[in-house]
Scaffold this active site. Structure first.
Site, PDB file in Angstrom:
ATOM      1  N   CYS B  52      -4.413  42.506 -34.742  1.00 46.92           N
ATOM      2  CA  CYS B  52      -5.594  43.303 -35.086  1.00 46.92           C
ATOM      3  C   CYS B  52      -6.180  42.967 -36.449  1.00 46.92           C
ATOM      4  CB  CYS B  52      -5.276  44.798 -35.008  1.00 46.92           C
ATOM      5  SG  CYS B  52      -4.105  45.367 -36.230  1.00 46.92           S
ATOM      6  N   ASP B  54      -4.939  43.419 -39.413  1.00 45.44           N
ATOM      7  CA  ASP B  54      -4.508  44.252 -40.530  1.00 45.44           C
ATOM      8  C   ASP B  54      -3.592  43.461 -41.460  1.00 45.44           C
ATOM      9  OD1 ASP B  54      -5.928  46.223 -39.413  1.00 45.44           O
ATOM     10  OD2 ASP B  54      -4.234  47.464 -38.788  1.00 45.44           O
ATOM     11  N   CYS B  77      -6.589  49.736 -40.273  1.00 42.24           N
ATOM     12  CA  CYS B  77      -7.048  50.941 -39.614  1.00 42.24           C
ATOM     13  C   CYS B  77      -6.313  52.154 -40.180  1.00 42.24           C
ATOM     14  CB  CYS B  77      -6.811  50.807 -38.110  1.00 42.24           C
ATOM     15  SG  CYS B  77      -5.071  50.864 -37.666  1.00 42.24           S
ATOM     16  N   CYS B 121       1.028  49.389 -35.490  1.00 44.34           N
ATOM     17  CA  CYS B 121       0.668  49.515 -36.912  1.00 44.34           C
ATOM     18  C   CYS B 121       1.884  49.895 -37.747  1.00 44.34           C
ATOM     19  CB  CYS B 121      -0.370  50.610 -37.124  1.00 44.34           C
ATOM     20  SG  CYS B 121      -1.873  50.387 -36.203  1.00 44.34           S
TER      21      CYS B 121
END
Lengths: 381, 147
Positions: B52, B54, B77, B121
């Site tokens: 993603c 990140d 995020c 995450c």
């Protein structure tokens, strides 16, 4: 709550709701039934169809009612591809279409069609020269969106219509983001097929249409009864059709005035964002755009975090961020415009609408300034 | 995808968000944000999540085999920011042995849950901490071999 996501969907206009409730309560007959209740429903349907045709400038027989913009796009692409398979196998579209078109092209490719996805320039406008050069004797369909849903950037559909007409290639315009936003009549577009969807202009979900101009070859993708002139089988969602007709009438009436109001609000919003937040960029700002849309890149921060920051302040905006959808790449539209992956991830879309007032945008500028400053203190890039 | 149940943490009123109150609190007021100076830093970790985009940077300062100071910076995020913050509170003051045993489940538990699609995450912080601990080992070894 401040709603700035009108390109996703819009609230139902009270007059639309009223018309739909009357239809649901009183005209619940099946328009195909041979008795008085059916006749009554059929008359309501014919009237709604006539009003849709009148609002956009086509014949009632050219309106094919569908369940969604996605279905209208599917019908246009698959319907023409099947009808003209004997003539050729090549479809031309752009790299920034909605997934309803792009993923349908992927599916047609698996069925043996060849698809050219024409690139766009850094402002998000399709490369006309490349599009023209991609056309061959085998090309049976050109499909280009009128305005992009993420950036609001308008595509040169008039010029493309010209190219299509010269070669007698059917031309489909996905006008889901412009019908009701721009004051235009279908004859100006000169497209054989046009998709529109009611919930983008204060009508209901589940009500959309593909306008199929006389003489455009099309084979149905839903087969069954002879509904919609044999082009889309299935008992009609009459209340939806009535809602679509009413919403379209209202939207077309004040498209010019509302367009001027929203352009002024949007331009002012962008000017103030640019002066309050360092290093931001407005995507497609140099191109012609629909009045209500602004796509902004905030380098160094993640779009989804901005969205949550604004949401906590009571403001609804959106993005095509990778992390929220599980997609491997953020916004294919911004990536095609040459925006880096990380900047695409740090972009949000603000789409204004009928309920948007100056005060809402004052609060939005403040909330965005605070949120972005806070996230930039945390960021590692 | 896992569904959030409505609990005291997530009463389902106010903005209807898929996050717990604790997670939102860490997102709004993340702990230990910042960088440690060169002299303070005994270990540094930089990890990215290719799925993603990140990214997280994490610094630790160690004294008597304990994490005395910890600091982070994150691009990502809300899930990435909140789990990074939560991870630093779990690691702060712990012995290195304890810090090595911190898992993503510990982070999720502290936050009172996380939406299913955001589970990945929570690994970001844990991986950054492991990287910082490994970096410290390497720095020690380098020092030992240097004359």
């Amino acid at each position: 709550m401040i709603y700035l996501d009108h390109n996703a969907t819009t609230p139902l206009h009270p007059q639309v709701l009223e018309a739909m409730v009357t239809c649901l309560q009183e005209h619940w007959g099946n328009p195909s039934s041979p008795h008085s209740l059916g006749n009554q429903a059929r008359m309501v349907m014919q009237e709604a169809r006539a009003r849709i045709a009148e609002s956009v400038g086509c014949e009632p027989s050219e309106v094919v009612f569908c369940s969604s913009g996605t279905e209208a796009d599917n019908l246009a692409l698959r319907g023409v591809a099947r009808a003209l398979r004997a003539r050729g196998n090549h479809i031309v579209t752009t790299a920034i279409e909605h997934h309803a078109v792009l993923h349908t092209c992927d599916a047609l490719q698996e069925e043996g069609f060849r698809v050219t996805r024409v690139p766009v320039d850094p402002q998000g406008v399709v490369d006309l020269k490349a599009l023209n050069q991609s056309l061959t004797d085998q090309t049976i369909l050109i499909s280009v969106m009128h305005a992009n849903n993420e950036t609001g950037v308008l595509q040169p559909v008039e010029e493309i219509a010209e190219m299509a007409a010269r070669r007698e290639i059917p031309f489909h315009v996905d006008a889901v983001q412009t019908v009701g936003k721009l004051p235009f009549r279908l004859p100006d577009l000169r497209a054989g097929l046009v998709s529109l969807s009611a919930h983008k202009f204060y009508g209901p979900r589940g009500a959309a249409a593909l306008i199929v101009r006389e003489g455009t070859p099309l084979r149905p993708i839903l087969t069954g009864g002879s509904h919609e002139h044999g082009q889309r089988a299935g008992t009609e969602n009459l209340a939806g059709l009535v809602g679509l007709a009413k919403a379209l009438e209202l939207a077309v009436q004040d498209a010019s005035e509302e367009g001027r109001r929203l352009t002024a609000l949007r331009d002012d919003l962008e000017a103030r964002l640019l002066s309050s937040i360092p290093e931001i960029r407005i995507n497609g700002a140099q191109a012609r755009r629909v009045p209500n849309t602004s796509n902004v890149t905030f380098p160094g921060v993640d779009g989804e975090s901005i969205i949550l920051g604004l949401d906590l302040a009571g403001i609804c905006v959106s993005t095509g961020s990778a992390c929220s959808t599980g997609e491997p790449e953020p916004s294919h539209v911004l990536r095609e415009m040459g925006v880096s992956r990380r900047d695409a991830q740090g972009s949000i879309r603000l789409s204004l609408g009928r309920g948007t007032r100056q005060e809402d945008l004052d609060l939005t500028v403040k909330a965005l300034t605070d949120t972005v400053a806070r996230l930039r203190r945390i960021t590692s890039v | 995808m896992e569904r959030e149940t409505r609990t005291e943490e997530n009463p389902g009123h106010g903005p209807t968000l898929p996050y717990t109150k604790t997670l939102l609190e860490h997102f709004v007021n993340p702990r230990n944000v910042g960088e440690l100076s060169e002299e303070e830093t005994d270990g540094f970790g930089l990890v990215g999540d290719p799925s993603c985009g990140d990214q997280m940077k994490l610094w630790i300062s160690v004294s008597d085999e304990r994490i005395e100071k910890i600091a982070f910076k994150s691009f990502g995020c809300p899930g990435a920011i909140a789990t990074s913050s939560a991870l630093t509170t779990l690691a702060e003051g712990r012995t290195l042995e304890e810090a090595r045993r911190i898992t993503d489940d510990d982070v999720i538990e502290l936050l009172g849950g996380i939406p299913g699609h955001k589970r990945h995450c929570s690994l970001l912080g844990v991986r950054a901490l492991q990287a910082a601990l490994e970096d410290r080992e390497q720095r020690l070894q380098q020092k030992a071999t240097q004359p």
